[in-house]
Design a protein around this motif. Sequence first.
Motif, short mmCIF file in Angstrom:
data_model
loop_
_atom_site.label_atom_id
_atom_site.label_comp_id
_atom_site.label_asym_id
_atom_site.label_seq_id
_atom_site.Cartn_x
_atom_site.Cartn_y
_atom_site.Cartn_z
N LEU A 85 0.84 -1.18 0.00
CA LEU A 85 0.00 0.00 0.00
C LEU A 85 0.88 1.24 0.00
N GLU A 86 0.35 2.37 -0.48
CA GLU A 86 1.12 3.61 -0.50
C GLU A 86 1.44 4.06 0.92
N VAL A 87 2.62 4.61 1.08
CA VAL A 87 3.11 4.96 2.41
C VAL A 87 2.36 6.15 3.00
N LEU A 88 2.25 7.24 2.25
CA LEU A 88 1.70 8.48 2.80
C LEU A 88 0.28 8.33 3.34
N PRO A 89 -0.65 7.68 2.63
CA PRO A 89 -1.99 7.52 3.21
C PRO A 89 -2.00 6.74 4.51
N GLN A 90 -1.12 5.74 4.63
CA GLN A 90 -1.06 4.98 5.88
C GLN A 90 -0.51 5.83 7.02
N VAL A 91 0.52 6.62 6.72
CA VAL A 91 1.08 7.51 7.75
C VAL A 91 0.04 8.51 8.22
N LEU A 92 -0.67 9.12 7.28
CA LEU A 92 -1.71 10.09 7.64
C LEU A 92 -2.88 9.42 8.36
N GLY A 93 -3.08 8.13 8.12
CA GLY A 93 -4.15 7.43 8.81
C GLY A 93 -3.83 7.11 10.26
N TYR A 94 -2.58 6.79 10.56
CA TYR A 94 -2.19 6.46 11.93
C TYR A 94 -1.83 7.69 12.75
N THR A 98 -1.88 9.16 17.18
CA THR A 98 -0.71 9.59 17.95
C THR A 98 -0.91 11.01 18.47
N VAL A 99 -1.52 11.87 17.67
CA VAL A 99 -1.78 13.25 18.11
C VAL A 99 -2.73 13.26 19.30
N ILE A 100 -3.77 12.43 19.26
CA ILE A 100 -4.72 12.36 20.37
C ILE A 100 -4.00 11.94 21.65
N LEU A 101 -3.18 10.91 21.55
CA LEU A 101 -2.45 10.44 22.73
C LEU A 101 -1.44 11.48 23.22
N SER A 102 -0.76 12.16 22.30
CA SER A 102 0.24 13.16 22.69
C SER A 102 -0.42 14.37 23.36
N ILE A 103 -1.55 14.81 22.83
CA ILE A 103 -2.26 15.94 23.45
C ILE A 103 -2.73 15.57 24.85
N GLY A 261 -1.23 3.85 16.90
CA GLY A 261 -0.62 5.11 16.51
C GLY A 261 0.54 4.91 15.56
N LEU A 262 1.13 6.01 15.14
CA LEU A 262 2.22 5.95 14.16
C LEU A 262 3.48 5.35 14.78
N GLY A 263 3.72 5.57 16.06
CA GLY A 263 4.90 5.02 16.70
C GLY A 263 4.89 3.50 16.71
N ARG A 264 3.76 2.92 17.10
CA ARG A 264 3.65 1.46 17.09
C ARG A 264 3.76 0.92 15.68
#
Length: 327
Positions: A85-94, A98-103, A261-264
Motif C-alpha cells: 500500500l502507498e506509504v503516505l496515506p497509511q502515515v496520515l491514517g495512523y 498519535t496526536v490524540i495520545l500526545s495531546i 498510533g504511528l509510533g507502534r
Amino acid sequence: MYKYVLKRLLMMIPVLIGVSFLVFFILAVSPGDPTRMILGQQASESAVQAMREELGLDHNLFVRYFDYMTDALKGDFGTSWKSQLEVLPQVLGYFPNTVILSIAGILVAILIGVPIGILSAKKQYTWVDNIATVLGLIGVAMPNFWLGLLLVMFFSLSLGWLPASGMGEGMALLPSLILPALTLGTGCAASIMRMTRSSMLESMRQDYIDTARSKGLKEGYITKNHMFKNALIPIVTVIGLQFGMLLGGAALTETIFSWPGLGRFMVESIKAKDMPMVLGSAMFLALMYSVVNLLVDILYAFVDPRIKAQYKSVGGGKRLGKRFAKQ
C-alpha cells in the motif's frame, strides 16, 4: 516575522534530508534481508534475486537513496514492501491517533507539572519543595514501559476499572486513553515541574516583585500576574519540546497499550525492515517536530509583548533606514 518564519521553513529541508539519510543508512546496514522476510525463508534464490531487482536492492546504497529522495521531493514516498500500500496515506491514517495520545499526555503533564512547580518555588527549601524535587527525579528516571505495566496491573488487572489495551471509539475513547496518557504525561510532568520551579525562582527575585508587594497587592495576584507571566517563556519552551518528543517518542507506550498510533506502526515496520514505511514515517515525524518548534517560537510573541515589540521595532527601523537612504 514573516521572513523569520520563511527562514525556519527553509531550514527544515536540510533537517529532513539528514533524518532521511540517517534512517536509510541504518536500515540498509542493519542485519536481515527484507526479501527473505517478504517471501519467507524457504524461497528460492531466483525468487529472492528477482524480488531484490524489483525493490531496487541490487543498486548501490547512494543510488537507492538518491532515487528515493527524488520521488519523495515530488510527494511520492513509495509503496510499503510489506502491505503493498502507498506509504503516505497509511502515515496520515495512523498519525491522528498519535496526536490524540500526545495531546492527552501533555495535558496531564501540564496539569501536574505547572502547579507543583509553582508550589515548590513558593515553598522553597521546605518539606513541600523536597518532596516535589524527589518526585520530579523519580518521574524523570522512571522508564515509561515500567510505569505503564504497573498502571495496567493495578487499574486493569487488580481493580478492573480501566481497559488494559486498545483504543476505544466514541464514549469508550476516554477510558482507554487514561492509562496511556498517564504513562506519557508523568515523565513530561517531571521536566515541566523542574523548569517551572527554576523559572519561578528566577522571577521571584526580581525587583518588580518587591515593588508589587510594597504596593499592597495580594500574594495570589502577584504570583499569577507578575511571577508566572514573566516566567512563561522557559515553561512554554519546555512544553513545546516535550510535545514534539511525544509525537515521535510515544512508540513504546503505544506498543505497551496496543494503541494504533504511528509510533507502534513504525516499530512493526522496523521489525519487517519495511524501508519505505519507516522512512516515510520518520520524515513525517521530523517535519511535525520542526513545525511544533516553529509554533512555539511564534507563540513567544503572544506570551511576551516585549518580543512582539522587538519585531515591530526592527521592522520600523528597516523602513526608516530605507527612507533616509532614498533621501
